[in-house]
Scaffold this motif. Sequence first.
Motif, short mmCIF file in Angstrom:
data_model
loop_
_atom_site.label_atom_id
_atom_site.label_comp_id
_atom_site.label_asym_id
_atom_site.label_seq_id
_atom_site.Cartn_x
_atom_site.Cartn_y
_atom_site.Cartn_z
N GLY A 189 0.82 -1.21 0.00
CA GLY A 189 0.00 0.00 0.00
C GLY A 189 0.86 1.26 0.00
N SER A 190 1.95 1.23 0.76
CA SER A 190 2.86 2.38 0.79
C SER A 190 3.52 2.59 -0.56
CB SER A 190 3.93 2.16 1.86
OG SER A 190 3.35 2.07 3.14
N VAL A 191 3.91 1.47 -1.20
CA VAL A 191 4.53 1.57 -2.52
C VAL A 191 3.58 2.21 -3.52
CG1 VAL A 191 5.46 0.26 -4.47
CG2 VAL A 191 6.07 -0.39 -2.12
N LYS A 192 2.32 1.76 -3.52
CA LYS A 192 1.34 2.30 -4.45
C LYS A 192 1.08 3.78 -4.20
CE LYS A 192 -1.14 -2.00 -5.46
NZ LYS A 192 -2.43 -2.72 -5.39
N ALA A 193 1.07 4.16 -2.91
CA ALA A 193 0.85 5.57 -2.58
C ALA A 193 1.99 6.44 -3.11
CB ALA A 193 0.73 5.73 -1.06
N PHE A 194 3.21 5.98 -2.96
CA PHE A 194 4.36 6.75 -3.45
C PHE A 194 4.40 6.75 -4.98
CE2 PHE A 194 5.99 6.87 0.82
CZ PHE A 194 6.81 8.00 0.83
N GLU A 195 4.00 5.64 -5.58
CA GLU A 195 3.97 5.58 -7.04
C GLU A 195 2.94 6.56 -7.60
OE1 GLU A 195 5.35 0.96 -7.95
OE2 GLU A 195 3.20 1.46 -7.73
N GLN A 196 1.81 6.72 -6.89
CA GLN A 196 0.80 7.67 -7.31
C GLN A 196 1.33 9.11 -7.22
OE1 GLN A 196 -2.35 6.89 -8.51
NE2 GLN A 196 -2.44 9.07 -9.03
N LYS A 197 2.02 9.39 -6.10
CA LYS A 197 2.62 10.71 -5.94
C LYS A 197 3.64 10.98 -7.03
CE LYS A 197 2.19 11.09 -0.88
NZ LYS A 197 2.95 11.21 0.40
N LEU A 198 4.42 9.96 -7.36
CA LEU A 198 5.44 10.11 -8.40
C LEU A 198 4.80 10.39 -9.76
CD1 LEU A 198 8.35 10.01 -9.37
CD2 LEU A 198 8.18 7.51 -9.48
N MET A 199 3.68 9.70 -10.05
CA MET A 199 3.01 9.92 -11.32
C MET A 199 2.50 11.36 -11.42
SD MET A 199 -0.35 7.98 -12.90
CE MET A 199 -1.44 8.78 -11.71
N TRP A 200 1.91 11.88 -10.34
CA TRP A 200 1.44 13.26 -10.34
C TRP A 200 2.62 14.24 -10.48
CZ3 TRP A 200 -2.01 12.20 -5.47
CH2 TRP A 200 -3.19 11.56 -5.88
N GLN A 201 3.70 13.92 -9.80
CA GLN A 201 4.86 14.80 -9.86
C GLN A 201 5.44 14.84 -11.28
OE1 GLN A 201 5.72 16.69 -7.37
NE2 GLN A 201 7.45 17.65 -8.42
#
Length: 493
Positions: A189-201
């Motif tokens: 879940g943490s990985v997916k959350a950071f991946e989502q942030k990275l995509m937005w960034q």
Amino acid sequence: MVAEAWLVKMSTNLKHALLLEPSSSNKKTPLPKQTIGILSFEVANIMSKTVHLHRSLSDTDLSNLKSHVFLSQGVTTLVSSDVNHLLDLAVSEKLDDLTRVATVVSRLGKKCNEPALQGFEHVYEDIVNGAIDFRKLGFLVKDMESMVKKMERFVNATCSLYCEMEVMNELEQAVLKLRRSGQGQQHQGSVKAFEQKLMWQRQDVKSLRDASLWNQTYDKVVEMLARTVCTIYGRIETVFGGLGLRGRKDSSLKREVEEFTRGADFSFPCGTNPGRMFMECLAMNSSVSRSYDEEVITFPRTMKSTKFGSKSRLTQHASASTVGGSALSLHYANVVIVVEKLLKYPHLIGEEARDDLYQMLPTSLKTSLKANLRSYLKNISIYDAPLAHDWKETIDGILSWLAPLAHNMIRWQSERNFEQHNQIVKRTNVLLLQTLYFADREKTEAAICKLLVGLNYICHYEQQQNALLDCASSFDYEDCFEWQSQCQAAYLD
């Protein structure tokens, strides 16, 4: 008639070239144009410098230069009260700054498709040496404020891009670490959350690349800068002629700029010969070597350093009798600033602080200070309050005009240091003539020596008062009063 025809043809070539309008004689299939990419941060730095240079030539700034800067006590006392000499120093610095910008633009122009932009150094050289009357050409910027606002938008967007790319890189590193460490549902879940942030960034970065210099072509950016540089040169020639250099406007001023460019090791084979057409000059191979100690591009290090001549014409105004000519400008600026700080808390100055300050002084100033202290203090055995107060007023008076020169020296040098690392900073309008660089060394050392003599007296007075307080707490009142009376009698004798 021949020269007139040449100018007409030159004007047409320049207008087609610098305004990027395809001429009828050059309708070949265009090559794909390179975009600025990673060099956008370096280009933003030089664009910011160009904007600042333009703004420093406003009517308000120039009026302030003549009515306040030239008349300030520090400048008139240590640098010069001759307005013409001060104008020479000011115009030299403006032209020196412009030549640095022009050299970077020339280097960037090598990556352009348009031949005239590839050989911008030839255009600049011909303009400043008078071979081309740029006022008769059509490539100057008609609305500089609109151009400046456009460049400012590019600079601001590029600064934002740099910050957002830093965040993106941090997120990428964080995602990689999370992917490599551990298992489990919570971890995923943490990985997916950071991946989502990275995509937005990444989306933010992509948007900023379009709005910034990153995705702009070399031809577009160099064309903006080239036109702006030529327009600023015209502004410098016009306003400084109006400020009192009109008599040398058409000859000496151009000669001075020519000397700048030659001092910067521009080697242009076409020179001022009107018999060579513009495109012929561009086709010729020129050997251009540049070396300049103060302009090194490093933000990140993706281009070769831009260097000019080992010594600019501006610094050549500093003779051996000046502080800058003696390579002591930053050193003396630091001494004055230390004295200014120590004066705020004289009661806290101990032997170690005084010794550190003394060790900062060059040999000549140490010798002068010893002689002054020996002469002034040889008959003093007690330090009284009225004289300490007089010294405080004297020092405050000297610092009121000397300290600004010292602080300006540090500020001026700090801006150049930031430029060397391609950091875009809030620039000031401090000129080198407002610093200690062109200050008369003998007068400067005399002022600093007086500061140190006065500071020495005040420090000893504070120590004496502290000793009296210790005495009052150690002896009875009569003994302390008797000791003070003896000291006073000895001082009067």
